[in-house]
Design an enzyme around this catalytic site. Structure first.
Site, PDB file in Angstrom:
ATOM      1  N   GLU A  38      39.397  47.555  47.148  1.00 33.02           N
ATOM      2  CA  GLU A  38      38.761  48.679  46.841  1.00 33.02           C
ATOM      3  C   GLU A  38      38.299  48.663  45.119  1.00 33.02           C
ATOM      4  O   GLU A  38      38.898  47.913  44.328  1.00 33.02           O
ATOM      5  CB  GLU A  38      39.459  50.023  47.002  1.00 33.02           C
ATOM      6  CG  GLU A  38      40.752  49.991  46.563  1.00 33.02           C
ATOM      7  CD  GLU A  38      40.952  50.820  45.233  1.00 33.02           C
ATOM      8  OE1 GLU A  38      39.838  51.059  44.208  1.00 33.02           O
ATOM      9  OE2 GLU A  38      42.038  51.652  44.783  1.00 33.02           O
ATOM     10  N   ARG A  63      50.391  52.771  44.996  1.00 29.11           N
ATOM     11  CA  ARG A  63      50.070  52.436  46.410  1.00 29.11           C
ATOM     12  C   ARG A  63      48.298  52.509  46.232  1.00 29.11           C
ATOM     13  O   ARG A  63      47.873  52.791  47.269  1.00 29.11           O
ATOM     14  CB  ARG A  63      50.488  53.489  47.268  1.00 29.11           C
ATOM     15  CG  ARG A  63      52.224  53.574  47.335  1.00 29.11           C
ATOM     16  CD  ARG A  63      52.484  54.532  48.216  1.00 29.11           C
ATOM     17  NE  ARG A  63      52.236  53.938  49.569  1.00 29.11           N
ATOM     18  CZ  ARG A  63      52.939  52.769  50.261  1.00 29.11           C
ATOM     19  NH1 ARG A  63      54.023  52.405  49.732  1.00 29.11           N
ATOM     20  NH2 ARG A  63      52.645  52.618  51.600  1.00 29.11           N
ATOM     21  N   CYS A  68      39.489  41.107  44.102  1.00 34.02           N
ATOM     22  CA  CYS A  68      40.018  39.542  44.407  1.00 34.02           C
ATOM     23  C   CYS A  68      41.039  39.436  43.021  1.00 34.02           C
ATOM     24  O   CYS A  68      42.175  38.981  43.350  1.00 34.02           O
ATOM     25  CB  CYS A  68      39.111  38.776  44.458  1.00 34.02           C
ATOM     26  SG  CYS A  68      38.034  38.432  42.838  1.00 34.02           S
ATOM     27  N   HIS A 105      34.887  34.948  42.384  1.00 34.93           N
ATOM     28  CA  HIS A 105      36.106  35.183  43.191  1.00 34.93           C
ATOM     29  C   HIS A 105      37.268  34.239  42.957  1.00 34.93           C
ATOM     30  O   HIS A 105      37.293  33.118  42.906  1.00 34.93           O
ATOM     31  CB  HIS A 105      35.612  34.893  44.368  1.00 34.93           C
ATOM     32  CG  HIS A 105      36.389  35.149  45.684  1.00 34.93           C
ATOM     33  ND1 HIS A 105      37.058  36.584  45.769  1.00 34.93           N
ATOM     34  CD2 HIS A 105      37.059  34.432  46.444  1.00 34.93           C
ATOM     35  CE1 HIS A 105      37.896  36.460  46.899  1.00 34.93           C
ATOM     36  NE2 HIS A 105      38.060  35.223  47.176  1.00 34.93           N
ATOM     37  N   ASP A 120      44.007  33.713  50.758  1.00 29.47           N
ATOM     38  CA  ASP A 120      43.132  34.650  49.890  1.00 29.47           C
ATOM     39  C   ASP A 120      43.112  36.020  50.397  1.00 29.47           C
ATOM     40  O   ASP A 120      42.835  36.546  51.389  1.00 29.47           O
ATOM     41  CB  ASP A 120      41.887  34.197  49.894  1.00 29.47           C
ATOM     42  CG  ASP A 120      40.848  34.968  49.440  1.00 29.47           C
ATOM     43  OD1 ASP A 120      41.051  36.049  48.740  1.00 29.47           O
ATOM     44  OD2 ASP A 120      39.604  34.898  49.296  1.00 29.47           O
TER      45      ASP A 120
END
Length: 212
Positions: A38, A63, A68, A105, A120
């Site tokens: 998110e 939490r 990435c 990424h 990943d």
């Protein structure tokens, strides 16, 4: 320092802490299906911190989820506690674009029991649930998804692909040049602040499951 017991509780991992492929796969699946992908903080204008203390506070204690760099930097720290030495890499995303994008990424290459695996946990709903074999082109079935890593025609570039019906689609392209944590700071700043970044433009909240 990493609070490994707190992390393992966060992802509901109850397996052994050991340097095996079985442990790597179980840990990867648990992380991918328990910590969301998110970008809420980015849309709220909050800075994305990549130090380990901040990552643990956000993804474990509070939490929350992340994208990435947050996922894979935390996962790399956990793998080291398992006795593994992940190589941190950078990729150009190709999913849903034909443009040549910068290396924004993060992914990991992990060796265990004599084999190399692409790990990943930070590519979101289209990403891996389990590690994928690296170097052989072998197909890997992850429940409803099938992946492979192949070498592109120009040697030295590797592609993670996902099969959709009868076609293989590129997700991202990467080389084997190791990255340091500081290398991700520039990419993180761009992806979390630049007006052209899709994370600045679009809300993303995803948590993949194990549907067949």
């Amino acid at each position: 320092m990493l609070d490994l017991p707190a992390y393992l509780r966060r992802i509901d991992y109850q397996g052994p802490v050991e340097r095996t492929h079985t442990a790597l796969a179980a840990l990867h699946l648990a992380h991918a299906t328990h910590i969301p992908f998110e970008n809420l903080d980015i849309l709220l204008g909050r800075p994305i911190a990549l130090d380990l203390a901040s990552l643990q506070s956000k993804l474990v204690a509070r939490r929350r989820g992340g994208y990435c760099f947050e996922h894979n930097l935390l996962f790399a720290a956990v793998l080291r506690e398992f006795g593994l030495e992940p190589v941190m890499l950078a990729a150009r995303v190709r999913h849903r674009t034909t443009a040549i994008l910068p290396r924004t990424h993060m992914l990991l290459l992990v060796e265990t029991e004599g084999s190399h695996w692409l790990a990943d946990v930070g590519f979101g709903g289209e990403g891996l649930l389990l590690p994928v074999p690296f170097g052989s082109g072998e197909e890997a079935r992850h429940y409803a998804w099938t992946y492979r890593v192949i070498e592109e025609a120009d040697a030295g570039t590797w592609i993670l692909q996902s099969r959709r019906n009868d076609a293989w689609l590129d997700l991202y392209a990467f080389t084997l040049e190791p990255q340091q944590a500081v290398d991700y700071e520039i990419a993180n700043h761009y992806m979390s602040t630049h007006p052209d970044s899709r994370f600045v433009q679009t809300l993303t909240v995803q948590l993949p499951g194990t549907q067949r």
